[in-house]
Design an enzyme around this catalytic site. Structure first.
Site, short mmCIF file in Angstrom:
data_model
loop_
_atom_site.label_atom_id
_atom_site.label_comp_id
_atom_site.label_asym_id
_atom_site.label_seq_id
_atom_site.Cartn_x
_atom_site.Cartn_y
_atom_site.Cartn_z
N GLU A 470 0.91 -1.00 0.33
CA GLU A 470 0.08 0.12 -0.10
C GLU A 470 0.67 1.12 0.24
O GLU A 470 1.28 1.54 -1.40
CB GLU A 470 -1.18 0.04 1.08
CG GLU A 470 -1.67 0.94 1.50
CD GLU A 470 -3.30 0.72 2.36
OE1 GLU A 470 -4.14 1.65 2.49
OE2 GLU A 470 -2.52 -0.17 3.50
N GLU A 748 -2.16 0.38 13.57
CA GLU A 748 -2.95 0.83 13.01
C GLU A 748 -4.76 0.52 13.83
O GLU A 748 -5.40 1.67 13.50
CB GLU A 748 -2.85 0.37 11.55
CG GLU A 748 -4.20 0.11 10.80
CD GLU A 748 -4.61 -0.85 9.08
OE1 GLU A 748 -5.17 0.01 8.78
OE2 GLU A 748 -3.71 -1.63 9.11
#
Length: 898
Positions: A470, A748
């Site tokens: 990502e 996260e």
């Protein structure tokens, strides 16, 4: 005595390649005296470091401005070095003023893209004809002969893809991942290298390695390549100035040669394969036959988008040594670097020719202690090196980076020597400006994790994560963290560059892509029929420029982004049937909120509520920008617009009794933070927030949207006690829970590692994801109490209001501002007294609110009554509180802390 220090041009120390027509100069004033304010300055510019001849002299300029002073009376020439120095007159100083500062310089670059006479050159397709060479990185070269004494030599270079320049076999410069990641079709930065010292009389070999990089390599989680183009190419221009006044220019063109390098594959996500047996002594003219070297191909590509580099490049920032070699239960040999870091491993190895060693990189070990790659998804993060077999060999990668703490070793012979491995930390070379410390070791570790999260994710763009497939410049993450980021490091050049790409990638209608630089629409999956313009993500177009203005006083940046800011709110205005509500389109909502439904990433807060709240906030900030830029007509229009949004919001989301109709923590937080409720409704929202937290045993349920503002809202509501409880919780969900699980960066997910050691779902579980690190803003601006003043931005006026709370006995923050170092420290000493230490930099002033002080008469400054202390220009008492106006200097206050 007054000293002038940290003289800078466009935030940078002695920069090369400044293409701004009117660059800005800043400096800091240091003095042991209190109350130092600049009254005038004199700025001189010369083409000589000795200032034998002065090109321009401002004379005595009677102003206190010492930040972003514009050189608007000089016509700058391309490729020219300008030396400058400054002196100041400060209140109370002698008539002649200070001594001159140390001489600094800036050097202009190409300035006009039409002056690029070089050609784009690429390796011929024949080099990649064989399947095994398809991913091989090309090496380009040329030779230059110098017959006269060189006075100056500069390389101006950029690439489609990544490039690394070499001179006679040695790397040129300390810039990595050049030319950086921009919206390549609209903006492509070039770099400047001073090679005067390398260019003696004789023949020299110039080489350039080319890599896929972000330009044509794999990007995103859909495994697509060639986002911006299909062919790597170099643009190179060397200007040589001789002592006799003549000049030669060496450019990339059809006289260059190309061959395959020893880099067989290089991808940002997947790593590199390198075969040292294929290395050539290319700089000595080895292997000149046509079987190895081929003529380059000239490709057609525009140069009109080429622009100066405004940000600091990625550089090696520090070196970490592994702390242990582990043998896992599965029998793997793993290095532990003790810190989740971003960069690569430099290593030494010895063995037979053709022997292969591998390094694979991961963030964590699983609950059994085995090497774990599940959360890295499809990114391989693998370095493969084939030995040439000539004694000790040293290797480090070129066009890739990894996010890791643990490294799995394959093919290395025992015993493994720790000294043979080094973790090279790479990130954009931002100056560290913020330092925080307190009496709680876990909170200090939290701050450490925030800093390392910023290091790891500020690699030319503000990525969401640095390890999996990502690594995109998500707008939402950036705006949520930017205020914390501006405390921790000087991020003005970094975000100036990124915001130029945001403006370039803005849709014609004013929409903002989910990530900047943007990818092709087909690179996105799962967002329905759009890949842009979610509330709280698109609002980065407004929040980021305004935050930078507050932190650095940068009016030029605000002006540059002002049209983009307006286009964003106009885009929202035109969505749906009611122009003052935003209840259409796709929105991420309170992403990863803990109150989400099962199998959903989106928190329970109504998405229309989030969207309209951010709509109101952005319009309010554009109104502030209009005021700061002196746009009176816009300010009037925007103020009315903002009022109508608030009215529509209250009509939609306030019950008749004045309660918010969305009963979540995030809903209360946004309404309070953005000023969407007042009076009784505000009181009810504050009460409801405390009630909702109590229902969770004083734990949060907020996601990406609500978390950054949660503690600031509580402190502003007079619930500092509750904010401290949230900070100091150690069980899930909390910031310190991660610390108890050994985190060295921000996660996260609040429960990335669960209590039993198992993991949250592997599909989206980064252990270096800075968004929740936004708590750093609260540490600096509330615990330590250092805040800017939007009316006097850049910390010209420093608002200092430390807020001690239960669980800490002391805290200190230091912040290097544009004016100098600000310090705010509080301590409850053993005698029960409160000690406050404050430093205000020269040419700035501060307003200090003393926490818990009941009477000015009971406060001493270094043992002296306040009325007799130097530097205190005003004392204000009100309802049992004491506020002081301070000039520059260091202060130490003591008073009864009860």
């Amino acid at each position: 005595m007054v000293q002038i220090v940290k003289v800078r041009c466009e935030y940078l120390k002695n920069p090369l390649g400044i293409d701004v027509l009117h660059p800005r100069i800043s400096w800091q004033i240091q003095s042991e005296e209190r109350g130092i304010q600049q009254q005038a300055y004199q700025l001189q510019v010369s083409l000589e470091p000795e200032f034998g001849q002065v090109l321009w002299d401002s004379g005595r300029n009677d102003t206190g401005q010492s930040v972003h002073v514009v050189l608007d009376q000089i016509e700058l020439k391309a490729r020219t070095r300008y030396f400058y120095r400054v002196k100041v007159w400060a209140c109370g100083q002698q008539l002649e003023g200070s001594d001159w500062s140390e001489t600094a310089y800036f050097e202009t670059g190409i300035m006009d893209y039409s002056q690029w006479t070089a050609e784009w050159i690429s390796a011929p397709s024949v080099l990649a004809a064989r399947e095994e060479d398809a991913e091989r990185c090309p090496l380009l070269r040329t030779f230059v002969t110098v017959e006269k004494t060189v006075k100056s030599a500069r390389i101006y270079a950029t690439a489609l893809g990544m490039y690394e320049l070499q001179w006679n076999g040695n790397r040129i410069g300390d810039h990595y991942f050049t030319p950086g990641w921009t919206s390549y079709g609209k903006r492509l930065q070039y770099q400047v290298y001073d090679v005067t010292e390398q260019l003696g009389v004789g023949t020299h070999a110039i080489g350039a390695l080319l890599g896929n990089g972000w330009y044509k390599g794999e990007l995103g989680w859909t495994q697509k390549k060639e986002t911006y183009g299909s062919r790597a190419a170099l643009l190179f221009q060397l200007h040589i100035g001789y002592e006799d006044g003549t000049e030669d220019v060496v450019v990339s063109g059809n006289d260059w040669q190309a061959t395959g390098s020893a880099i067989l594959m290089s991808e940002m996500y997947h790593g590199e394969r390198y075969d040292a047996r294929l290395e050539l002594e290319w700089h000595s003219g080895q292997a000149t036959d046509s079987d190895v070297w081929h003529s380059v191909e000239i490709i057609t590509h525009s140069k009109s988008m080429i622009t100066q580099q405004v940000n600091e490049p990625v550089r090696p920032a520090e070196i970490l040594k592994p702390i242990a070699v582990l043998q896992t239960p599965e029998g793997d040999t793993v290095l532990d670097f003790g810190q989740n870091m971003v960069g690569w491993v430099k290593f030494e190895v010895e063995g037979a020719a053709g022997h292969v060693v591998e390094l694979q990189h991961a963030e964590v070990l699983d609950q059994a202690g085995n090497f774990y790659m599940g959360n890295i998804r499809k990114a391989e993060q693998r370095i493969q090196y084939t030995l040439k077999g000539k004694g000790k060999e040293t290797f480090e990668p070129h066009f890739t980076f990894q996010g890791f703490r643990y490294v799995l070793l394959t093919g290395f012979k025992a015993p493994i020597l720790l000294e043979a491995f080094s973790g090279i930390v790479l990130h954009s070379d931002m100056e560290r400006t913020g330092f925080f410390e307190c009496s709680d070791a876990k909170v200090n570790q939290l701050h450490h994790n925030i800093v390392w999260g910023q290091k790891g994710n500020f690699v030319d763009v503000p990525t969401d994560c640095p390890q999996r497939d990502e690594r995109l410049g998500w707008t939402g993450d950036a705006q949520m963290f930017i205020r914390t980021a501006s405390y921790v490091m000087n991020v003005a050049p970094f975000f100036t560059k990124w915001l130029l790409d945001l403006k370039a990638d803005q849709t014609p209608e004013g929409g903002i892509p989910f990530y900047i630089p943007n990818l092709k629409p087909e690179f996105s999956e799962g967002w329905g029929d759009t890949s842009h313009s979610s509330a709280a993500w698109g609002d980065a177009a407004v929040i980021c420029p305004w935050t930078l203005y507050e932190a650095y006083g940068d009016t030029r940046l605000l002006e540059a982004q002002y049209d983009s800011m307006n286009q964003w709110i106009q885009y929202i205005f035109e969505q749906g049937s009611d122009p003052y509500l935003w209840n259409t389109g796709f929105h991420f909502g309170d992403w990863l909120g803990l109150d989400s439904k099962a199998d959903s990433y989106v928190g329970a807060t109504d998405r229309d509520f989030v969207a309209t709240a951010y709509y109101a906030y952005s319009v309010s900030l554009v109104a502030k920008a209009a005021k700061a830029l002196g746009k009176a007509a816009d300010l009037e229009r925007l103020a009315l617009w903002h009022e109508k949004i608030i009215a529509a919001f209250q009509h939609e989301f306030l019950t008749p009794s004045g309660r918010l109709s969305v009963p979540t923590q995030t809903a209360q937080v946004l309404a309070l933070r953005f000023g969407l409720v007042s009076g009784t409704a505000k009181e009810k929202a504050e009460h409801k927030l405390a009630e909702l937290l109590k229902e969770q045993n004083d734990h949060l349920t907020t996601g990406f949207v609500g978390t950054p503002y949660l503690n600031p809202v509580l402190s502003e509501a007079g619930r500092n006690d509750l904010a401290y409880r949230l900070l100091l919780q150690e069980d899930y969900p909390s910031w310190l829970y991660q610390i108890t699980k050994g985190a060295t960066t921000i996660w996260e997910h609040w429960d990335g590692i669960k209590e039993d050691g198992s993991f949250w779902s592997a599909d989206m579980n980064s252990f270096n994801h800075y968004a929740y690190g936004a708590i750093g803003e609260w540490l600096y601006s509330y615990v330590a109490g250092i805040q800017p003043d939007e009316e006097q931005p850049g910390f010209k006026h420093v608002k200092i209001s430390p807020q001690p709370g239960p669980g800490l006995t002391w805290a200190e923050a230091r912040l290097m501002t544009m004016y100098g170092m600000v310090v705010s420290s509080w301590r409850l000493n053993e005698a029960g007294q409160m000690e406050i230490q404050v430093t205000v930099p020269g040419n700035a002033y501060a307003t200090l609110k003393l926490p818990g002080a009941q009477s000015a008469a009971r406060v001493l400054e270094n043992g002296t009554a306040l009325a007799k202390a130097a530097g205190i220009t005003a004392i204000h008492e009100e309802a049992g509180s004491v506020t002081l106006a301070l000039g520059s200097g260091q202060y130490h206050f003591t008073y009864d802390g009860h």
